[in-house]
Write a protein that holds these residues in place. Structure first.
Motif, short mmCIF file in Angstrom:
data_model
loop_
_atom_site.label_atom_id
_atom_site.label_comp_id
_atom_site.label_asym_id
_atom_site.label_seq_id
_atom_site.Cartn_x
_atom_site.Cartn_y
_atom_site.Cartn_z
N ALA A 1 0.83 -1.21 0.00
CA ALA A 1 0.00 0.00 0.00
C ALA A 1 0.86 1.25 0.00
O ALA A 1 1.75 1.41 0.82
N VAL A 2 0.55 2.16 -0.92
CA VAL A 2 1.21 3.47 -0.98
C VAL A 2 0.19 4.53 -0.57
O VAL A 2 -0.77 4.77 -1.31
N PRO A 3 0.34 5.14 0.59
CA PRO A 3 -0.66 6.11 1.04
C PRO A 3 -0.57 7.43 0.28
O PRO A 3 0.52 7.88 -0.09
N TYR A 4 -1.71 8.03 0.02
CA TYR A 4 -1.74 9.38 -0.52
C TYR A 4 -1.43 10.37 0.60
O TYR A 4 -1.96 10.24 1.71
N GLU A 5 -0.60 11.34 0.32
CA GLU A 5 -0.18 12.30 1.34
C GLU A 5 -1.37 13.10 1.84
O GLU A 5 -2.12 13.69 1.08
N GLY A 6 -1.55 13.11 3.16
CA GLY A 6 -2.60 13.89 3.78
C GLY A 6 -4.00 13.34 3.58
O GLY A 6 -4.98 14.04 3.86
N MET A 7 -4.11 12.10 3.13
CA MET A 7 -5.43 11.52 2.87
C MET A 7 -5.52 10.14 3.49
O MET A 7 -4.53 9.44 3.64
N ASP A 8 -6.73 9.74 3.83
CA ASP A 8 -6.97 8.41 4.34
C ASP A 8 -7.33 7.49 3.18
O ASP A 8 -8.43 6.94 3.07
N ALA A 9 -6.38 7.34 2.26
CA ALA A 9 -6.57 6.53 1.06
C ALA A 9 -5.20 6.09 0.55
O ALA A 9 -4.19 6.71 0.85
N SER A 10 -5.19 5.01 -0.21
CA SER A 10 -3.94 4.49 -0.74
C SER A 10 -4.19 3.78 -2.05
O SER A 10 -5.34 3.53 -2.44
N TYR A 11 -3.09 3.44 -2.76
CA TYR A 11 -3.18 2.61 -3.94
C TYR A 11 -2.08 1.56 -3.85
O TYR A 11 -1.13 1.70 -3.08
#
Length: 381
Positions: A200-210
């Motif tokens: 998992a690569v988290p999006y900066e400043g967000m509670d989401a990832s890809y």
């Protein structure tokens, strides 16, 4: 076709990462007990990779070779050094010149052009308790037809954090080329009973990832799929969007050290006009032989890592067992779900093995979906 899943698997070793606490009296020929997946596995000391492919439909040729040497200390990977060459030849069809009709005869002549990448690459490892620091460097020449040679160098660093089960829990990486520096990337690794379930690569400043998700059966990864919790409906991965141009150290190292992978590196090739080399939301499935994988090189992990989409070079830790359990068996074939095919699947190709008396891989031969031989990998222990 050059859409063989097992050409891609050979990419990742150049950035394979390891780590854990030392084992003082460990036999150097087998993996350390401090590394979850490769414990007790026979250590590959040398790999020779060759590739040769002709695409008559597109008038293209690919060939290359690479020699990789691995050094270990107390059963842990200490360094990778490699030299290689990757050549891409293609037919250049010149357009007739409407302004100068007399020159049309010459302009219509077709000629073979050749692009070549050659040089060296190294990966080094230092250990600090539960952390591992990895350094990467490359020094190469890229000679593009009609433009002449160009020097290409770059460096990279990766900081790995290991968990209590002796597997990588997170990694931070950064790459620098002659022209510019990349951002720093964070990757998280998720497990269930020491089986890797997500990169998992988290999006900066967000509670989401890809990233990637993995499915297991009978001790083997049998499915990999890509996901993106934020970019809904996108057909191109965030990793692909942000890694273009000359600063793409990973692509350069791939072609240099793993020429088999370079054959599949062009994203505009695929079965059918709408297919790409990586479909970000596709599911890929692998079938296995009955032979156990007794070495510390996990070819199955390589195949899933590359075909599923490269979210970050640090995900290649699984190649040497540092993302927990390795796939138990040697992979045989790989396919993608495809509703337009009669049997609902698109076969990428297959692999044949030559094993020694102890059941270790001596040679791997790679075939595409049409049965054409496209490359080999030999192993020394």
């Amino acid at each position: 076709m050059k859409k063989n899943a097992f050409l891609l698997p050979l990419l990742a070793l150049a950035v394979a990462l390891v780590g854990c606490k030392p084992t003082p009296e460990k036999n150097s020929d087998t993996g350390s007990d401090d590394v979850a997946g490769s414990a007790g596995k026979s250590l590959v000391k040398k790999m020779v990779v060759t590739a040769a492919y002709t695409d008559t439909a597109y008038d293209e040729e690919y060939d290359g070779s690479a020699t990789l040497n691995f050094a270990y200390e107390e059963g842990r990977l200490a360094s990778i050094t490699g030299t290689g060459e990757y050549v891409y030849r293609y037919m250049d069809y010149s357009e007739p010149d409407p302004v100068n009709p007399e020159g049309n005869a010459k302009a219509e002549e077709s000629v073979w052009m050749e692009d070549k990448t050659s040089g060296t690459a190294t990966v080094g490892f230092t250990y600090d308790g539960e952390k591992v620091n990895v350094s990467l460097s490359m020094d190469a020449t890229y000679d593009e037809a009609g433009y002449g040679p160009e020097h290409y160098s770059g460096t990279g660093t990766m900081a790995l954090q290991m968990n209590a089960d002796k597997a990588v829990s997170s990694a931070r990486s950064k790459f620098v080329s002659e022209e510019e520096s990349s951002d720093e990337w964070l990757v998280n690794f998720e497990y269930a009973d020491n089986f890797l379930t997500r990169v998992a690569v988290p999006y900066e400043g967000m509670d989401a990832s890809y990233g990637l998700e993995f499915g297991w059966e009978n001790g083997n990864i049998v499915r990999v799929g890509s996901y993106d919790e934020y970019v809904k409906g996108s057909k191109k991965s965030p990793a692909q969007n942000r890694r273009n141009g000359k600063t793409d150290l990973g692509t350069a190292m791939t072609r240099l050290m793993f020429p088999l992978c370079g054959i599949l590196s062009s994203s505009d090739r695929g079965h059918g006009s709408t297919k790409k080399s990586v479909d970000w939301y596709a599911d890929y499935h692998m079938e296995y032989t009955s032979h156990e994988n007794k070495s510390n090189v996990d070819i199955a992990s390589l195949a899933w890592t590359i075909l599923g989409g490269i979210v970050d070079p640090s995900q290649f830790v699984g190649v040497f067992g540092f993302t927990g359990t390795m796939s138990k068996n040697l992979p045989e074939s790989l396919y993608e779900d495809d509703e337009y095919e009669p049997d609902g699947r698109w076969d990428y190709g297959r692999v044949e093995y030559v094993l020694d008396a102890d059941g270790l891989m001596e040679k791997v031969t790679v075939f595409d979906e049409e049965g054409n031989r496209v490359g080999t990998i030999s192993f020394e222990y």
